[in-house]
Design an enzyme around this catalytic site. Sequence first.
Site, PDB file in Angstrom:
ATOM      1  N   GLN A  42       0.811  -1.215   0.000  1.00 42.93           N
ATOM      2  CA  GLN A  42       0.000   0.000   0.000  1.00 42.93           C
ATOM      3  C   GLN A  42       0.847   1.269   0.000  1.00 42.93           C
ATOM      4  O   GLN A  42       0.309   2.369  -0.102  1.00 42.93           O
ATOM      5  CB  GLN A  42      -0.954   0.000   1.190  1.00 42.93           C
ATOM      6  CG  GLN A  42      -2.023  -1.061   1.058  1.00 42.93           C
ATOM      7  CD  GLN A  42      -2.932  -1.107   2.270  1.00 42.93           C
ATOM      8  OE1 GLN A  42      -2.575  -0.664   3.350  1.00 42.93           O
ATOM      9  NE2 GLN A  42      -4.109  -1.669   2.088  1.00 42.93           N
ATOM     10  N   ASN A  43       2.172   1.131   0.098  1.00 39.28           N
ATOM     11  CA  ASN A  43       3.024   2.305   0.012  1.00 39.28           C
ATOM     12  C   ASN A  43       2.993   2.787  -1.434  1.00 39.28           C
ATOM     13  O   ASN A  43       3.145   2.001  -2.363  1.00 39.28           O
ATOM     14  CB  ASN A  43       4.457   1.985   0.459  1.00 39.28           C
ATOM     15  CG  ASN A  43       5.276   3.238   0.659  1.00 39.28           C
ATOM     16  OD1 ASN A  43       5.483   4.012  -0.281  1.00 39.28           O
ATOM     17  ND2 ASN A  43       5.746   3.441   1.868  1.00 39.28           N
ATOM     18  N   GLN A  44       2.825   4.066  -1.620  1.00 36.10           N
ATOM     19  CA  GLN A  44       2.642   4.625  -2.958  1.00 36.10           C
ATOM     20  C   GLN A  44       3.952   5.042  -3.624  1.00 36.10           C
ATOM     21  O   GLN A  44       3.939   5.579  -4.735  1.00 36.10           O
ATOM     22  CB  GLN A  44       1.703   5.834  -2.865  1.00 36.10           C
ATOM     23  CG  GLN A  44       0.326   5.445  -2.361  1.00 36.10           C
ATOM     24  CD  GLN A  44      -0.487   6.639  -1.907  1.00 36.10           C
ATOM     25  OE1 GLN A  44       0.034   7.655  -1.472  1.00 36.10           O
ATOM     26  NE2 GLN A  44      -1.803   6.508  -2.004  1.00 36.10           N
ATOM     27  N   PHE A  45       5.087   4.767  -2.992  1.00 32.95           N
ATOM     28  CA  PHE A  45       6.366   5.238  -3.522  1.00 32.95           C
ATOM     29  C   PHE A  45       6.605   4.824  -4.968  1.00 32.95           C
ATOM     30  O   PHE A  45       6.928   5.654  -5.813  1.00 32.95           O
ATOM     31  CB  PHE A  45       7.534   4.737  -2.658  1.00 32.95           C
ATOM     32  CG  PHE A  45       8.865   5.143  -3.222  1.00 32.95           C
ATOM     33  CD1 PHE A  45       9.371   6.406  -2.981  1.00 32.95           C
ATOM     34  CD2 PHE A  45       9.606   4.274  -4.011  1.00 32.95           C
ATOM     35  CE1 PHE A  45      10.583   6.803  -3.523  1.00 32.95           C
ATOM     36  CE2 PHE A  45      10.815   4.656  -4.558  1.00 32.95           C
ATOM     37  CZ  PHE A  45      11.303   5.930  -4.309  1.00 32.95           C
ATOM     38  N   SER A 145       4.881   8.920   1.061  1.00 32.48           N
ATOM     39  CA  SER A 145       4.259   7.858   0.264  1.00 32.48           C
ATOM     40  C   SER A 145       3.689   6.749   1.139  1.00 32.48           C
ATOM     41  O   SER A 145       3.049   5.834   0.647  1.00 32.48           O
ATOM     42  CB  SER A 145       5.291   7.265  -0.705  1.00 32.48           C
ATOM     43  OG  SER A 145       6.326   6.605   0.005  1.00 32.48           O
TER      44      SER A 145
END
Length: 169
Positions: A42-45, A145
């Site tokens: 789920q980290n948007q990085f 992120s």
Amino acid sequence: MQSIPRKSSFPPVTDARTRILICGSLPGERSLAEQRYYAHPQNQFWALVGAVIGHEDLPALTYEARLAALRDARIGLWDAVASATRTGSSDAAIAAVEPNDLATLATRLPDLRAIAFNGATAHRLGLRQLGDAAQRWTILPLPSSSPLHTVGIAAKLPAWLALREVLGD
């Protein structure tokens, strides 16, 4: 009484062509378990940086291919914190910080133009570590992120896309 675990960051991902160094604070639990930057699904990085470099399928690549794409785009990764105590993954729980030597790494990157900080904690700690040397580079604070920073990706994207200006030839 149970002691709070000490956690450590990963080595920097840079080379002599690095123009932007993106620094997080300290890897979260999932990243530490997998020994990979930004491993939490789920980290948007990877989606954010993929948009920056025009590589929209970056999140779908293998980890090694993602790192290679970043190096090809002249983007490096590291963390502001070398080690700290922390329960869980929240930056708010970071304590007893031992900093990474950002200033030394940055001065060893001959093409470095900017240091971007992924989130407020990384920005605060990183600026403290850079001290007066921060004036040598463009400093770019970015919205985190992390999945713990619940602002949607659309709200974060404009700040991240500003990295393109630094990467331009």
